[in-house]
Design an enzyme around this catalytic site. Structure first.
Site, PDB file in Angstrom:
ATOM      1  N   LYS A 214       9.510  13.713   2.254  1.00 41.96           N
ATOM      2  CA  LYS A 214      10.121  13.513   0.939  1.00 41.96           C
ATOM      3  C   LYS A 214       9.226  13.996  -0.190  1.00 41.96           C
ATOM      4  O   LYS A 214       9.701  14.606  -1.153  1.00 41.96           O
ATOM      5  CB  LYS A 214      10.451  12.025   0.757  1.00 41.96           C
ATOM      6  N   HIS A 293       3.582   7.224   1.259  1.00 41.59           N
ATOM      7  CA  HIS A 293       3.885   6.918  -0.135  1.00 41.59           C
ATOM      8  C   HIS A 293       2.932   7.670  -1.059  1.00 41.59           C
ATOM      9  O   HIS A 293       1.717   7.614  -0.874  1.00 41.59           O
ATOM     10  CB  HIS A 293       3.745   5.413  -0.405  1.00 41.59           C
ATOM     11  N   TYR A 302       4.965  -4.647   0.059  1.00 41.87           N
ATOM     12  CA  TYR A 302       4.768  -5.360   1.321  1.00 41.87           C
ATOM     13  C   TYR A 302       3.519  -6.243   1.300  1.00 41.87           C
ATOM     14  O   TYR A 302       3.233  -6.927   2.279  1.00 41.87           O
ATOM     15  CB  TYR A 302       4.641  -4.352   2.472  1.00 41.87           C
TER      16      TYR A 302
END
Length: 344
Positions: A214, A293, A302
């Site tokens: 991504k 990320h 988290y």
């Protein structure tokens, strides 16, 4: 710059500093008259070479041709065009922040604030990119509009028993690729598209390498030998992709479990990996790298699952100190002793 001169108000400003275009005029009767002259010159100059009646949809098409087509999100254009149609496809130069605010107010009656914020970002990025490319010479009409505040959504994850249930249904799927892809997501926290698109060349030395991610950055994550064997056995032979598209098969398998995780189906295995990783004492920095990320803020979602997260609150709160003092007093009473107190 507009200043008061000897014979009225004088205007002197750069229409285009890079092109060396400077405009001057003296003798305006009022400051407002000078400001209107400056504003009209800027508006006319900004629309040079463009149709003054150009629709917003035409501008989005130009954006897609020059930039949008390079994005990895295949739904970006239709989603942006849906926003344009919701706005009534106005003349691009006449679109204002107020227009979008009214559109947003109507949209909030049928969708979430998060969805509206996405639509705002889509339209804002169109104008920002066209300004950078020198195609749009006016300001961004929605650039100064603030995003709506959205409450942080708690990420759902599966228990170990629920994981077994999901994998059993994947194993029963007619698509033989569903199980290895689901296991790969559960073992590495990969996005479904990332796991689905790996090739044999991406598997080596007990690791799987995810490319075309991504954020455009590749990453490698170790996998157990049993999973590597399953992937190679079920995958297609040759140097191409190992798996066909099996997202639909996974969706049906998941629906058969009757588990309720609204809005998180495509990412449920990724969230499950990250949640269990943190609950078992994993490092937040390592998790960021495993998940790929780009911003640690995404991984911080988290952090509350870590065993030691804010554990000091149990020991250092006023209630803990009061209860500790009460326990000591009971011990003193039971022993028949009184602690010495300082005088002074």
């Amino acid at each position: 710059m507009i200043v008061k001169g000897a014979s009225g108000w004088d205007a002197d400003f750069w229409l285009d500093r890079t092109a060396g275009i400077r405009k001057r005029k003296k003798g305006f009767r009022t400051k407002a008259e000078a400001e209107r002259w400056v504003s009209e010159l800027k508006r006319d100059y900004s629309m040079r070479g463009r149709d003054p009646g150009e629709r917003l949809s035409d501008l989005v098409k130009v954006w897609h041709e020059l930039h949008g087509c390079t994005l990895k999100d295949p739904y970006r254009l239709p989603r942006t065009m849906a926003v344009v149609q919701g706005l009534g496809d106005p003349i691009a130069s006449e679109l204002t922040a107020l227009d979008f605010s009214r559109y947003r107010a109507e949209r909030l009656k049928t969708c979430t604030a998060s969805t509206v914020n996405h639509e705002h970002r889509y339209l804002k990025s169109v104008f920002n990119e066209l300004i950078r490319l020198g195609v749009w010479h006016q300001g961004n009409p929605v650039g100064s509009l603030r995003q709506l505040k959205v409450d942080e959504v708690e990420l759902t994850y599966l228990s170990l028993e629920e994981c077994r249930l999901v994998l059993d249904e994947c194993a029963a799927s007619m698509n033989s690729h569903t199980l290895p892809v689901a296991k790969l997501c559960l073992a590495t926290g990969a996005r479904w598209d990332e796991a689905e698109s790996i090739t044999r060349a991406n598997l080596s030395n007990g690791q799987v390498r995810f490319v075309r991610t991504k954020n455009g950055k590749s990453r490698s994550v170790p996998i157990p030998p049993e999973l590597e064997r399953l992937i190679l056995e079920r995958g297609y032979p040759g140097a191409g992709r190992l798996f066909s598209s099996c997202r639909g098969a996974f969706r049906k398998a998941y629906e058969r479990t009757e588990l309720n995780t609204p809005g998180q189906l495509t990412h449920i295995l990724r969230h499950t990996f990250a949640s269990h990783y943190m609950m078992r004492g994993g490092s937040l920095i390592a998790l960021q790298r495993i998940l790929g990320h780009g911003d640690i803020k995404m991984t911080m979602r988290y952090s509350h699952l870590a065993p030691d997260h804010f554990a000091t609150a149990l020991m250092l709160s006023p209630l803990a100190l009061l209860e500790s003092a009460g326990s000591l007093r009971q011990d003193w009473d039971a022993a028949g002793t009184v602690p010495e107190t300082k005088k002074g």
